[in-house]
Write an enzyme that holds these catalytic residues in place. Sequence first.
Site, PDB file in Angstrom:
ATOM      1  N   GLY A  11      20.058  40.032  35.325  1.00 31.55           N
ATOM      2  CA  GLY A  11      21.181  40.372  34.430  1.00 31.55           C
ATOM      3  C   GLY A  11      20.927  39.795  33.054  1.00 31.55           C
ATOM      4  O   GLY A  11      21.847  39.427  32.331  1.00 31.55           O
ATOM      5  N   LEU A  16      27.166  38.098  30.372  1.00 26.05           N
ATOM      6  CA  LEU A  16      27.190  36.683  30.739  1.00 26.05           C
ATOM      7  C   LEU A  16      25.966  35.960  30.174  1.00 26.05           C
ATOM      8  O   LEU A  16      26.076  34.877  29.593  1.00 26.05           O
ATOM      9  CB  LEU A  16      27.241  36.534  32.260  1.00 26.05           C
ATOM     10  CG  LEU A  16      27.270  35.111  32.765  1.00 26.05           C
ATOM     11  CD1 LEU A  16      28.558  34.411  32.352  1.00 26.05           C
ATOM     12  CD2 LEU A  16      27.118  35.044  34.279  1.00 26.05           C
ATOM     13  N   LYS A  18      24.119  36.844  27.638  1.00 19.10           N
ATOM     14  CA  LYS A  18      24.124  36.791  26.173  1.00 19.10           C
ATOM     15  C   LYS A  18      25.210  35.856  25.637  1.00 19.10           C
ATOM     16  O   LYS A  18      24.997  35.125  24.682  1.00 19.10           O
ATOM     17  CB  LYS A  18      24.305  38.212  25.604  1.00 19.10           C
ATOM     18  CG  LYS A  18      23.045  39.063  25.811  1.00 19.10           C
ATOM     19  CD  LYS A  18      23.094  40.343  25.021  1.00 19.10           C
ATOM     20  CE  LYS A  18      23.958  41.372  25.694  1.00 19.10           C
ATOM     21  NZ  LYS A  18      23.922  42.693  25.123  1.00 19.10           N
ATOM     22  N   LYS A 136      30.426  34.608  40.631  1.00 24.63           N
ATOM     23  CA  LYS A 136      31.582  35.075  41.364  1.00 24.63           C
ATOM     24  C   LYS A 136      31.943  36.494  40.913  1.00 24.63           C
ATOM     25  O   LYS A 136      31.479  36.888  39.851  1.00 24.63           O
ATOM     26  CB  LYS A 136      32.761  34.110  41.161  1.00 24.63           C
ATOM     27  CG  LYS A 136      33.082  33.908  39.665  1.00 24.63           C
ATOM     28  CD  LYS A 136      34.505  34.175  39.294  1.00 24.63           C
ATOM     29  CE  LYS A 136      34.878  35.596  39.216  1.00 24.63           C
ATOM     30  NZ  LYS A 136      35.052  36.134  37.851  1.00 24.63           N
ATOM     31  N   HIS A 166      32.738  28.915  37.318  1.00 24.48           N
ATOM     32  CA  HIS A 166      32.574  28.154  36.075  1.00 24.48           C
ATOM     33  C   HIS A 166      33.818  27.324  35.717  1.00 24.48           C
ATOM     34  O   HIS A 166      33.728  26.372  34.954  1.00 24.48           O
ATOM     35  CB  HIS A 166      32.144  29.063  34.913  1.00 24.48           C
ATOM     36  CG  HIS A 166      33.242  29.848  34.267  1.00 24.48           C
ATOM     37  ND1 HIS A 166      33.719  31.022  34.770  1.00 24.48           N
ATOM     38  CD2 HIS A 166      33.967  29.625  33.135  1.00 24.48           C
ATOM     39  CE1 HIS A 166      34.682  31.490  33.978  1.00 24.48           C
ATOM     40  NE2 HIS A 166      34.845  30.660  32.984  1.00 24.48           N
ATOM     41  N   LYS A 170      34.768  23.122  33.795  1.00 20.14           N
ATOM     42  CA  LYS A 170      35.622  22.877  32.626  1.00 20.14           C
ATOM     43  C   LYS A 170      36.105  21.426  32.624  1.00 20.14           C
ATOM     44  O   LYS A 170      36.437  20.870  33.674  1.00 20.14           O
ATOM     45  CB  LYS A 170      36.822  23.832  32.638  1.00 20.14           C
ATOM     46  CG  LYS A 170      36.425  25.285  32.332  1.00 20.14           C
ATOM     47  CD  LYS A 170      37.649  26.177  32.282  1.00 20.14           C
ATOM     48  CE  LYS A 170      37.277  27.641  32.123  1.00 20.14           C
ATOM     49  NZ  LYS A 170      37.036  28.055  30.745  1.00 20.14           N
ATOM     50  N   ASP A 223      39.025  38.758  40.744  1.00 15.18           N
ATOM     51  CA  ASP A 223      38.353  38.240  39.550  1.00 15.18           C
ATOM     52  C   ASP A 223      38.761  36.792  39.270  1.00 15.18           C
ATOM     53  O   ASP A 223      37.955  36.001  38.788  1.00 15.18           O
ATOM     54  CB  ASP A 223      38.712  39.130  38.346  1.00 15.18           C
ATOM     55  CG  ASP A 223      37.922  38.793  37.095  1.00 15.18           C
ATOM     56  OD1 ASP A 223      36.687  38.610  37.219  1.00 15.18           O
ATOM     57  OD2 ASP A 223      38.510  38.719  36.003  1.00 15.18           O
ATOM     58  N   HIS A 228      38.767  31.101  40.776  1.00 13.87           N
ATOM     59  CA  HIS A 228      39.142  30.094  39.780  1.00 13.87           C
ATOM     60  C   HIS A 228      40.471  29.387  40.106  1.00 13.87           C
ATOM     61  O   HIS A 228      40.553  28.163  40.103  1.00 13.87           O
ATOM     62  CB  HIS A 228      39.282  30.742  38.399  1.00 13.87           C
ATOM     63  CG  HIS A 228      38.028  31.409  37.894  1.00 13.87           C
ATOM     64  ND1 HIS A 228      36.775  30.948  38.170  1.00 13.87           N
ATOM     65  CD2 HIS A 228      37.852  32.507  37.104  1.00 13.87           C
ATOM     66  CE1 HIS A 228      35.876  31.731  37.570  1.00 13.87           C
ATOM     67  NE2 HIS A 228      36.510  32.679  36.927  1.00 13.87           N
ATOM     68  N   LYS A 317      45.739  40.040  32.174  1.00 14.66           N
ATOM     69  CA  LYS A 317      45.053  40.410  30.932  1.00 14.66           C
ATOM     70  C   LYS A 317      46.059  41.075  30.013  1.00 14.66           C
ATOM     71  O   LYS A 317      47.086  41.559  30.450  1.00 14.66           O
ATOM     72  CB  LYS A 317      43.927  41.394  31.242  1.00 14.66           C
ATOM     73  CG  LYS A 317      42.880  40.797  32.187  1.00 14.66           C
ATOM     74  CD  LYS A 317      41.501  40.911  31.628  1.00 14.66           C
ATOM     75  CE  LYS A 317      40.471  40.299  32.538  1.00 14.66           C
ATOM     76  NZ  LYS A 317      39.781  39.149  31.978  1.00 14.66           N
TER      77      LYS A 317
HETATM   78  C1  BG6 Z   1      35.737  35.213  34.357  1.00 11.94           C
HETATM   79  C2  BG6 Z   1      36.448  36.510  34.607  1.00 11.94           C
HETATM   80  O1  BG6 Z   1      35.270  34.656  35.544  1.00 11.94           O
HETATM   81  O2  BG6 Z   1      36.627  34.311  33.706  1.00 11.94           O
HETATM   82  C3  BG6 Z   1      37.008  37.093  33.320  1.00 11.94           C
HETATM   83  O3  BG6 Z   1      35.558  37.428  35.202  1.00 11.94           O
HETATM   84  C4  BG6 Z   1      37.846  36.078  32.590  1.00 11.94           C
HETATM   85  O4  BG6 Z   1      37.753  38.266  33.579  1.00 11.94           O
HETATM   86  C5  BG6 Z   1      37.100  34.764  32.452  1.00 11.94           C
HETATM   87  O5  BG6 Z   1      38.170  36.600  31.329  1.00 11.94           O
HETATM   88  C6  BG6 Z   1      37.976  33.681  31.865  1.00 11.94           C
HETATM   89  O6  BG6 Z   1      37.201  32.545  31.673  1.00 11.94           O
HETATM   90  P1  BG6 Z   1      37.372  31.607  30.413  1.00 11.94           P
HETATM   91  O7  BG6 Z   1      36.373  30.531  30.608  1.00 11.94           O
HETATM   92  O8  BG6 Z   1      37.118  32.468  29.197  1.00 11.94           O
HETATM   93  O9  BG6 Z   1      38.799  31.141  30.440  1.00 11.94           O
END
Ligand code: BG6
Length: 460
Positions: A11, A16, A18, A136, A166, A170, A223, A228, A317
Site C-alpha cells: 500500500g 496511509l 503518504k 485495522k 493507532h 496517542k 471503522d 479505536h 463523520k
Molecule cells: C482511522 C479511520 O482509523 O481513524 C478514519 O479509518 C478516521 O475513518 C481516523 O478518520 C481518525 O483518526 P485520527 O487519528 O485522525 O483521529
Amino acid sequence: MRKKFVIIIFGGLGDLAKSKLYPVLFNLYRKSQLVNCSRIISTGRRPNVGREEFIQILKDSVGNDDRDFLSLFEFVKIDLDKTEEYRFLKESLARFKEEEFIFYLATPPFTFESIITNLGHFLKDFSNEKKVVIEKPFGYDLESAKRLNRIIKGLFREEEIYRIDHFLGKETVQNIFGLRFSNIIFEGIWNRNFIDHIQISALEEAGVEGRLGYYDRIGALRDMVQNHLMQILTLIAMEPPCCISEGAIRGEKVKVLKSIRDIKYEDVPLNTVRGQYEGYLKDERISLSHTETYAAVKLYIDNLRWDGVPFYLRTGKKLRKKETSAIIVFKKIPGLFSKLLDCTPQEDIIGFKITPENKIILSFQLRPLGGSILSCPIPTSMEWTGPNIEAYETLFVDIIEGDRTLFIREDEIERSWEIVQPIIDFWRDDPRIPIYPPGSLGPREAEEFIRRDGRVWRYL
Ligand code: BG6
C-alpha cells in the site's frame, strides 16, 4: 548491537503511507532510529510509477529531499492479487541474508488474506526473522477475523504479529493508563460507587471524501467502534495489571472485553443508534447505500467495579467539529446544595481530550467568586495540556523494538468482534437508517437515545 531490518510496505502509494508512514519514517530517520534499517521497500500497483515518480511522491509526502533518506527506498510494482507478481518482491528481498523483515500491510482490509497467503508462498524459501504489521479493521466480522487469524498464524507466530490500532499510540490514550495507575487520588473513586457513566467519542468534521471505496464496505461501527473506541474503553475499565509486562497489560484488557455484557440481536435498537449524513449518497459512485457514517452504542461491563455503569461509545463523520475524547461523568453530589431553590450542582468530570489536543480536564464545582458560602456552586476546571506526538511514530518504534504492549492480541480482536457482531447482523437486516445534516451534532435519534437514560452528550 540491534539487528538489522528491512521494512516492506504494502500500500506504498496509498493514503496511509503518504500521510502517516513516510513522514513518520522520516522523523525516525532524523532521530537516528533507522540506522539499522537496510532498506524500505514500498509496493504499489499503479503501472506508470517508476523510481522517479515514486521518489517525487516520497518528497511530497515528507516535504524534504534528503538524499540519504530517499536512497533508503525502493519501489516494487506488484498487483497484490496476482501471485506471480510477488516474485518481484522475492527477488528484491533475496540479497538480505541477516535482516529481519518487517511487513507492513497498509492496504484495505479486503486485501489482507491474499497478501498473507501470497507471502506464505515465497517466504518458505527464506530463513530471516520476520514480523507482520496489520492495519485495522482486522477482519470484517467475527468469522472473517477468526479466519484471518488462522491464515496469519499459519505463517507467523503470535509474537511476530502486530495488529495495529493507532489510537493506542496517542499520547492522551496512554495517559489514561498513566493517570489511573500512578495516582492514588483517583483509585478510590474509579468505580460504580462514584461514576455515573462514561462517554467515549470520536467526532469528525471531515466526511468520507476520497475513501469511499473502503468506507462504504466498512461503515462507522467497523471503522471506529470495534477497534479505536473499544480500546479506549478497555484502558478506562481495566484492573491494574500485576506487573508492567505486555502479557499482563493485554491480559487485563481482554478481561474487560470478556466482561462486557453481550447485546442480544433483538435488543440492538435499544442499545444503539446509527445515521448517515445527508449528501453521502450524492457521490456518483454509489446510488444506494445503508452504510452508517454515525454510530452510537451503549455497553455495560458486568463486573464488580462497573456493574450498572453505562459506557456510551459514539463516532460520526461530517459533524460540527472534530473532537475525540473520553469523559468520566461522576454521580451528582447528594444532599445539601440540592436543597437550595434553583440549585442543581453539575456532575464532576474527568475529561481526556485526545484530539485535537492532548489534554486532561478536571471539572468540579466551586462557589462563585464573591458569593456567599451557601451560593449554588458552579462548574470550574483545572486543565493539563501536553504536546501531541504522532501516534504512528510511537508505534513504529515499538514495532522495531519488538514491544507489543500497544498492539492487539488474537483473543482481544476476536472478543471485540463478538461484541459488535449482533449489531452488524441487525443493521444488515434492517436497512432503515436515519439521515442527519452535515455540520450537525449527529442524528436526532442519538440525542433521544441518551436523553432516554436521563443524560446528555458531553463535549470538552
Ligand atoms: C482511522 C479511520 O482509523 O481513524 C478514519 O479509518 C478516521 O475513518 C481516523 O478518520 C481518525 O483518526 P485520527 O487519528 O485522525 O483521529
